[in-house]
Motif scaffolding. Structure first.
Motif, PDB file in Angstrom:
ATOM      1  N   PRO A  66       0.836  -1.205   0.000  1.00  0.00           N
ATOM      2  CA  PRO A  66       0.000   0.000   0.000  1.00  0.00           C
ATOM      3  C   PRO A  66       0.873   1.259   0.000  1.00  0.00           C
ATOM      4  O   PRO A  66       1.882   1.314   0.696  1.00  0.00           O
ATOM      5  CB  PRO A  66      -0.787  -0.090   1.301  1.00  0.00           C
ATOM      6  CG  PRO A  66      -0.592  -1.475   1.815  1.00  0.00           C
ATOM      7  CD  PRO A  66       0.685  -1.982   1.223  1.00  0.00           C
ATOM      8  N   LEU A  67       0.477   2.239  -0.787  1.00  0.00           N
ATOM      9  CA  LEU A  67       1.194   3.514  -0.817  1.00  0.00           C
ATOM     10  C   LEU A  67       1.050   4.183   0.546  1.00  0.00           C
ATOM     11  O   LEU A  67      -0.048   4.276   1.087  1.00  0.00           O
ATOM     12  CB  LEU A  67       0.625   4.415  -1.911  1.00  0.00           C
ATOM     13  CG  LEU A  67       1.401   5.691  -2.190  1.00  0.00           C
ATOM     14  CD1 LEU A  67       2.735   5.354  -2.857  1.00  0.00           C
ATOM     15  CD2 LEU A  67       0.604   6.627  -3.065  1.00  0.00           C
ATOM     16  N   GLN A  68       2.163   4.616   1.103  1.00  0.00           N
ATOM     17  CA  GLN A  68       2.180   5.285   2.402  1.00  0.00           C
ATOM     18  C   GLN A  68       2.686   6.710   2.236  1.00  0.00           C
ATOM     19  O   GLN A  68       3.497   6.993   1.352  1.00  0.00           O
ATOM     20  CB  GLN A  68       3.106   4.539   3.370  1.00  0.00           C
ATOM     21  CG  GLN A  68       2.717   3.107   3.626  1.00  0.00           C
ATOM     22  CD  GLN A  68       1.476   2.980   4.478  1.00  0.00           C
ATOM     23  OE1 GLN A  68       1.285   3.747   5.420  1.00  0.00           O
ATOM     24  NE2 GLN A  68       0.629   2.025   4.153  1.00  0.00           N
ATOM     25  N   GLU A  69       2.224   7.570   3.095  1.00  0.00           N
ATOM     26  CA  GLU A  69       2.635   8.975   3.078  1.00  0.00           C
ATOM     27  C   GLU A  69       4.151   9.085   3.137  1.00  0.00           C
ATOM     28  O   GLU A  69       4.798   8.456   3.975  1.00  0.00           O
ATOM     29  CB  GLU A  69       2.008   9.703   4.276  1.00  0.00           C
ATOM     30  CG  GLU A  69       2.191  11.184   4.264  1.00  0.00           C
ATOM     31  CD  GLU A  69       1.384  11.892   3.179  1.00  0.00           C
ATOM     32  OE1 GLU A  69       1.868  12.935   2.702  1.00  0.00           O
ATOM     33  OE2 GLU A  69       0.295  11.417   2.804  1.00  0.00           O
ATOM     34  N   GLY A  70       4.722   9.842   2.203  1.00  0.00           N
ATOM     35  CA  GLY A  70       6.150  10.144   2.205  1.00  0.00           C
ATOM     36  C   GLY A  70       7.058   9.084   1.599  1.00  0.00           C
ATOM     37  O   GLY A  70       8.274   9.262   1.596  1.00  0.00           O
ATOM     38  N   MET A  71       6.490   7.986   1.104  1.00  0.00           N
ATOM     39  CA  MET A  71       7.335   6.949   0.500  1.00  0.00           C
ATOM     40  C   MET A  71       8.174   7.538  -0.622  1.00  0.00           C
ATOM     41  O   MET A  71       7.700   8.371  -1.382  1.00  0.00           O
ATOM     42  CB  MET A  71       6.488   5.830  -0.114  1.00  0.00           C
ATOM     43  CG  MET A  71       6.100   4.754   0.786  1.00  0.00           C
ATOM     44  SD  MET A  71       5.181   3.476  -0.148  1.00  0.00           S
ATOM     45  CE  MET A  71       5.124   2.222   1.098  1.00  0.00           C
ATOM     46  N   GLN A  72       9.412   7.081  -0.711  1.00  0.00           N
ATOM     47  CA  GLN A  72      10.286   7.452  -1.823  1.00  0.00           C
ATOM     48  C   GLN A  72      10.491   6.198  -2.655  1.00  0.00           C
ATOM     49  O   GLN A  72      11.131   5.247  -2.208  1.00  0.00           O
ATOM     50  CB  GLN A  72      11.597   8.004  -1.301  1.00  0.00           C
ATOM     51  CG  GLN A  72      11.407   9.306  -0.556  1.00  0.00           C
ATOM     52  CD  GLN A  72      12.703   9.855  -0.020  1.00  0.00           C
ATOM     53  OE1 GLN A  72      13.775   9.316  -0.242  1.00  0.00           O
ATOM     54  NE2 GLN A  72      12.607  10.954   0.692  1.00  0.00           N
ATOM     55  N   ILE A  73       9.936   6.208  -3.851  1.00  0.00           N
ATOM     56  CA  ILE A  73       9.933   5.040  -4.723  1.00  0.00           C
ATOM     57  C   ILE A  73      10.856   5.298  -5.900  1.00  0.00           C
ATOM     58  O   ILE A  73      10.866   6.394  -6.464  1.00  0.00           O
ATOM     59  CB  ILE A  73       8.500   4.752  -5.215  1.00  0.00           C
ATOM     60  CG1 ILE A  73       7.566   4.611  -4.013  1.00  0.00           C
ATOM     61  CG2 ILE A  73       8.455   3.524  -6.106  1.00  0.00           C
ATOM     62  CD1 ILE A  73       6.126   4.890  -4.316  1.00  0.00           C
ATOM     63  N   ARG A  74      11.638   4.280  -6.230  1.00  0.00           N
ATOM     64  CA  ARG A  74      12.575   4.374  -7.351  1.00  0.00           C
ATOM     65  C   ARG A  74      12.487   3.078  -8.143  1.00  0.00           C
ATOM     66  O   ARG A  74      12.103   2.048  -7.599  1.00  0.00           O
ATOM     67  CB  ARG A  74      13.996   4.572  -6.850  1.00  0.00           C
ATOM     68  CG  ARG A  74      14.157   5.835  -5.979  1.00  0.00           C
ATOM     69  CD  ARG A  74      15.586   6.162  -5.675  1.00  0.00           C
ATOM     70  NE  ARG A  74      16.376   6.454  -6.847  1.00  0.00           N
ATOM     71  CZ  ARG A  74      16.310   7.589  -7.556  1.00  0.00           C
ATOM     72  NH1 ARG A  74      15.460   8.526  -7.223  1.00  0.00           N
ATOM     73  NH2 ARG A  74      17.093   7.778  -8.586  1.00  0.00           N
ATOM     74  N   PRO A  75      12.914   3.114  -9.401  1.00  0.00           N
ATOM     75  CA  PRO A  75      12.976   1.871 -10.163  1.00  0.00           C
ATOM     76  C   PRO A  75      13.936   0.893  -9.487  1.00  0.00           C
ATOM     77  O   PRO A  75      14.894   1.299  -8.845  1.00  0.00           O
ATOM     78  CB  PRO A  75      13.537   2.299 -11.529  1.00  0.00           C
ATOM     79  CG  PRO A  75      13.271   3.755 -11.613  1.00  0.00           C
ATOM     80  CD  PRO A  75      13.316   4.269 -10.202  1.00  0.00           C
ATOM     81  N   SER A  76      13.653  -0.368  -9.632  1.00  0.00           N
ATOM     82  CA  SER A  76      14.544  -1.392  -9.096  1.00  0.00           C
ATOM     83  C   SER A  76      15.842  -1.379  -9.884  1.00  0.00           C
ATOM     84  O   SER A  76      15.845  -1.239 -11.093  1.00  0.00           O
ATOM     85  CB  SER A  76      13.880  -2.751  -9.211  1.00  0.00           C
ATOM     86  OG  SER A  76      14.691  -3.750  -8.674  1.00  0.00           O
ATOM     87  N   ARG A  77      16.951  -1.513  -9.166  1.00  0.00           N
ATOM     88  CA  ARG A  77      18.253  -1.587  -9.829  1.00  0.00           C
ATOM     89  C   ARG A  77      18.764  -2.998  -9.694  1.00  0.00           C
ATOM     90  O   ARG A  77      19.039  -3.465  -8.598  1.00  0.00           O
ATOM     91  CB  ARG A  77      19.225  -0.598  -9.195  1.00  0.00           C
ATOM     92  CG  ARG A  77      18.844   0.838  -9.471  1.00  0.00           C
ATOM     93  CD  ARG A  77      19.940   1.780  -9.027  1.00  0.00           C
ATOM     94  NE  ARG A  77      20.197   1.688  -7.599  1.00  0.00           N
ATOM     95  CZ  ARG A  77      19.743   2.560  -6.706  1.00  0.00           C
ATOM     96  NH1 ARG A  77      19.014   3.551  -7.083  1.00  0.00           N
ATOM     97  NH2 ARG A  77      20.043   2.412  -5.434  1.00  0.00           N
ATOM     98  N   GLY A  78      18.864  -3.663 -10.814  1.00  0.00           N
ATOM     99  CA  GLY A  78      19.341  -5.040 -10.824  1.00  0.00           C
ATOM    100  C   GLY A  78      20.852  -5.114 -10.908  1.00  0.00           C
ATOM    101  O   GLY A  78      21.547  -4.096 -10.932  1.00  0.00           O
TER     102      GLY A  78
END
Length: 100
Positions: free
Chosen positions: A81-93
């Protein structure tokens, strides 16, 4: 104006987060994947050979929607679930350089 039984007459609460430093807003209770799709992001990671990936199964079975959330890699966007303030980035393999 009349309402139907069970109809919510109040505006849904919004959650603020970010994807690659850009604002991301979604209705409270939305998954990270739903928020990304709603914001116009159909793909948020790439394979080793550069092919885009995003939501595929939507039930946590595949790993096409994997992202990094608050510095923790390997997170399935469809299950979180999206939470307030989350910092989301693409996955780095493996072999992918971190963004500067």
């Amino acid at each position: 104006m009349s309402t139907l039984p069970g109809e919510n007459t109040e505006a849904a609460a919004q959650v603020q987060a970010s994807f690659c430093g850009e604002p991301l807003t979604a209705e409270a209770g939305s998954s990270v994947a739903a928020a990304l799709l709603a914001s116009g992001q159909p793909a948020w990671r790439t394979t080793r050979d550069g092919k885009p990936r995003g939501l595929f199964c939507g039930i946590g079975v595949c790993f096409d929607c994997v992202v990094e959330i608050d510095g923790e890699s390997g997170q399935r966007a469809c299950m979180i679930p999206l939470q307030e303030g989350m910092q989301i980035r693409p996955s780095r393999g493996p072999g992918q350089e971190a963004d500067a």
